[in-house]
Design a protein around this motif. Structure first.
Motif, PDB file in Angstrom:
ATOM      1  N   ASP A  47       0.884  -1.152   0.000  1.00  0.00           N
ATOM      2  CA  ASP A  47       0.000   0.000   0.000  1.00  0.00           C
ATOM      3  C   ASP A  47       0.929   1.211   0.000  1.00  0.00           C
ATOM      4  N   THR A  48       0.757   2.104  -0.960  1.00  0.00           N
ATOM      5  CA  THR A  48       1.720   3.197  -1.124  1.00  0.00           C
ATOM      6  C   THR A  48       1.013   4.534  -1.273  1.00  0.00           C
ATOM      7  N   HIS A  49       1.267   5.402  -0.301  1.00  0.00           N
ATOM      8  CA  HIS A  49       0.718   6.752  -0.330  1.00  0.00           C
ATOM      9  C   HIS A  49       1.864   7.751  -0.262  1.00  0.00           C
ATOM     10  N   HIS A  50       1.497   9.033  -0.403  1.00  0.00           N
ATOM     11  CA  HIS A  50       2.505  10.093  -0.401  1.00  0.00           C
ATOM     12  C   HIS A  50       2.080  11.182   0.581  1.00  0.00           C
ATOM     13  N   GLU A  51       2.885  12.189   0.686  1.00  0.00           N
ATOM     14  CA  GLU A  51       2.646  13.260   1.666  1.00  0.00           C
ATOM     15  C   GLU A  51       1.279  13.920   1.504  1.00  0.00           C
ATOM     16  N   ASP A  52       0.700  13.863   0.313  1.00  0.00           N
ATOM     17  CA  ASP A  52      -0.608  14.473   0.073  1.00  0.00           C
ATOM     18  C   ASP A  52      -1.773  13.532   0.396  1.00  0.00           C
ATOM     19  N   TYR A  53      -1.518  12.459   1.131  1.00  0.00           N
ATOM     20  CA  TYR A  53      -2.530  11.437   1.400  1.00  0.00           C
ATOM     21  C   TYR A  53      -3.850  12.022   1.891  1.00  0.00           C
ATOM     22  N   LEU A  54      -3.791  12.951   2.842  1.00  0.00           N
ATOM     23  CA  LEU A  54      -5.025  13.491   3.423  1.00  0.00           C
ATOM     24  C   LEU A  54      -5.870  14.263   2.410  1.00  0.00           C
ATOM     25  N   GLU A  55      -5.279  14.616   1.281  1.00  0.00           N
ATOM     26  CA  GLU A  55      -6.008  15.325   0.231  1.00  0.00           C
ATOM     27  C   GLU A  55      -6.630  14.379  -0.792  1.00  0.00           C
ATOM     28  N   THR A  56      -6.324  13.086  -0.699  1.00  0.00           N
ATOM     29  CA  THR A  56      -6.868  12.109  -1.647  1.00  0.00           C
ATOM     30  C   THR A  56      -8.270  11.677  -1.218  1.00  0.00           C
ATOM     31  N   ALA A  57      -8.987  11.030  -2.138  1.00  0.00           N
ATOM     32  CA  ALA A  57     -10.328  10.528  -1.818  1.00  0.00           C
ATOM     33  C   ALA A  57     -10.274   9.570  -0.627  1.00  0.00           C
ATOM     34  N   GLY A  59      -7.921   9.435   1.722  1.00  0.00           N
ATOM     35  CA  GLY A  59      -7.522  10.190   2.902  1.00  0.00           C
ATOM     36  C   GLY A  59      -8.649  10.993   3.522  1.00  0.00           C
ATOM     37  N   LYS A  60      -9.600  11.419   2.694  1.00  0.00           N
ATOM     38  CA  LYS A  60     -10.747  12.169   3.211  1.00  0.00           C
ATOM     39  C   LYS A  60     -11.714  11.257   3.956  1.00  0.00           C
ATOM     40  N   LYS A  61     -11.761   9.991   3.580  1.00  0.00           N
ATOM     41  CA  LYS A  61     -12.655   9.047   4.261  1.00  0.00           C
ATOM     42  C   LYS A  61     -11.952   8.297   5.389  1.00  0.00           C
ATOM     43  N   LEU A  62     -10.634   8.177   5.298  1.00  0.00           N
ATOM     44  CA  LEU A  62      -9.832   7.532   6.347  1.00  0.00           C
ATOM     45  C   LEU A  62      -8.670   8.486   6.658  1.00  0.00           C
ATOM     46  N   PRO A  63      -8.928   9.489   7.490  1.00  0.00           N
ATOM     47  CA  PRO A  63      -7.911  10.523   7.725  1.00  0.00           C
ATOM     48  C   PRO A  63      -6.806  10.092   8.706  1.00  0.00           C
ATOM     49  N   VAL A  64      -6.196   8.971   8.393  1.00  0.00           N
ATOM     50  CA  VAL A  64      -5.069   8.471   9.183  1.00  0.00           C
ATOM     51  C   VAL A  64      -3.914   8.233   8.214  1.00  0.00           C
ATOM     52  N   PRO A  65      -2.936   9.135   8.192  1.00  0.00           N
ATOM     53  CA  PRO A  65      -1.804   8.909   7.292  1.00  0.00           C
ATOM     54  C   PRO A  65      -1.140   7.569   7.599  1.00  0.00           C
ATOM     55  N   HIS A  66      -0.910   6.785   6.550  1.00  0.00           N
ATOM     56  CA  HIS A  66      -0.296   5.458   6.711  1.00  0.00           C
ATOM     57  C   HIS A  66       0.395   5.079   5.412  1.00  0.00           C
ATOM     58  N   CYS A  67       1.358   4.195   5.537  1.00  0.00           N
ATOM     59  CA  CYS A  67       2.092   3.658   4.392  1.00  0.00           C
ATOM     60  C   CYS A  67       2.572   4.759   3.458  1.00  0.00           C
ATOM     61  N   ILE A  68       3.133   5.803   4.048  1.00  0.00           N
ATOM     62  CA  ILE A  68       3.696   6.899   3.262  1.00  0.00           C
ATOM     63  C   ILE A  68       5.043   6.415   2.719  1.00  0.00           C
ATOM     64  N   SER A  69       5.184   6.446   1.411  1.00  0.00           N
ATOM     65  CA  SER A  69       6.371   5.916   0.736  1.00  0.00           C
ATOM     66  C   SER A  69       7.662   6.388   1.412  1.00  0.00           C
ATOM     67  N   GLY A  70       8.528   5.423   1.691  1.00  0.00           N
ATOM     68  CA  GLY A  70       9.825   5.718   2.276  1.00  0.00           C
ATOM     69  C   GLY A  70       9.873   5.737   3.796  1.00  0.00           C
ATOM     70  N   THR A  71       8.701   5.659   4.453  1.00  0.00           N
ATOM     71  CA  THR A  71       8.684   5.668   5.914  1.00  0.00           C
ATOM     72  C   THR A  71       8.783   4.244   6.458  1.00  0.00           C
ATOM     73  N   ARG A  72       9.046   4.113   7.764  1.00  0.00           N
ATOM     74  CA  ARG A  72       9.083   2.803   8.408  1.00  0.00           C
ATOM     75  C   ARG A  72       7.736   2.088   8.245  1.00  0.00           C
ATOM     76  N   GLY A  73       6.646   2.826   8.382  1.00  0.00           N
ATOM     77  CA  GLY A  73       5.316   2.235   8.268  1.00  0.00           C
ATOM     78  C   GLY A  73       5.025   1.633   6.909  1.00  0.00           C
ATOM     79  N   TRP A  74       5.657   2.149   5.870  1.00  0.00           N
ATOM     80  CA  TRP A  74       5.469   1.666   4.499  1.00  0.00           C
ATOM     81  C   TRP A  74       6.207   0.351   4.253  1.00  0.00           C
ATOM     82  N   LEU A  75       7.255   0.099   5.012  1.00  0.00           N
ATOM     83  CA  LEU A  75       8.086  -1.088   4.786  1.00  0.00           C
ATOM     84  C   LEU A  75       7.383  -2.376   5.197  1.00  0.00           C
ATOM     85  N   LEU A  76       7.751  -3.458   4.523  1.00  0.00           N
ATOM     86  CA  LEU A  76       7.282  -4.780   4.941  1.00  0.00           C
ATOM     87  C   LEU A  76       7.836  -5.077   6.333  1.00  0.00           C
ATOM     88  N   HIS A  77       7.060  -5.787   7.128  1.00  0.00           N
ATOM     89  CA  HIS A  77       7.503  -6.182   8.467  1.00  0.00           C
ATOM     90  C   HIS A  77       8.804  -6.975   8.347  1.00  0.00           C
TER      91      HIS A  77
END
Length: 176
Positions: A47-57, A59-77
């Motif tokens: 699942d891959t999102h970017h810094e503008d996640y909250l502005e996406t469709a 992100g507006k319905k699930l306003p919890v930034p997650h799996c932002i490309s390049g972050t620890r949360g985006w990486l496979l366990h």
């Protein structure tokens, strides 16, 4: 017949990060063991999102930034990544629940031989079910199964509902 294992979104944010659950934590070792024992091609979605996640469709319905490309949360366990380390695998980034890139990758593999697909991962009730139904629509004659013991949903109730939905659409549910 080419066996393919699809590991859906086994990323830190869905396990113990922004959208993590105890049920997701509970499947990590089983998913790692499934990967370790699997003999075939493995496709792992991210699942891959970017810094503008909250502005996406989404992100507006699930306003919890997650799996932002390049972050620890985006990486496979790390346990999943370790299990994949000596396997024939490919990662596929997907910007939304279902992945047309995953369909295209399977289409290429299917050109060479028939395929049998097994799916594991997160979340049963969002990305697993979305991709399972998408694959069933594109490859109605292919064997498609989901290992329920290697999946977790947002809640146990929605996990069960998604498994029932997939079963009704002739996707085999195993490992219950």
């Amino acid at each position: 017949m080419r066996k393919i294992l699809i590991v859906v979104d086994m990323q830190n944010d869905f396990i113990d990060g922004a959208l993590g659950t105890k049920e997701a934590v509970g499947i990590v070792d089983r998913v790692a063991a499934k990967i370790a024992g699997f003999d075939g091609r493995i496709l792992a979605t991210l699942d891959t999102h970017h810094e503008d996640y909250l502005e996406t469709a989404e992100g507006k319905k699930l306003p919890v930034p997650h799996c932002i490309s390049g972050t620890r949360g985006w990486l496979l366990h790390e346990k999943v990544l370790y299990a994949l380390s000596d396997k024939d695998y490919k990662t596929i980034e997907k910007p939304t629940f279902g992945s047309t890139a995953l369909v295209e990758e399977l289409r290429r593999l299917r050109e060479k031989e028939e395929i049998a697909v097994e799916m594991v991962g997160l979340c049963t009730d969002i990305c697993v079910v979305s991709n399972a139904l998408l694959l069933k629509a594109y490859f109605p004659e292919a064997g498609i199964s989901v290992d329920a013991s290697c999946c977790a949903g947002v809640t146990p109730e929605t996990h069960t509902a998604a498994l029932e939905t997939m079963k009704m659409c002739q996707i085999d549910i195993i490992g219950g």
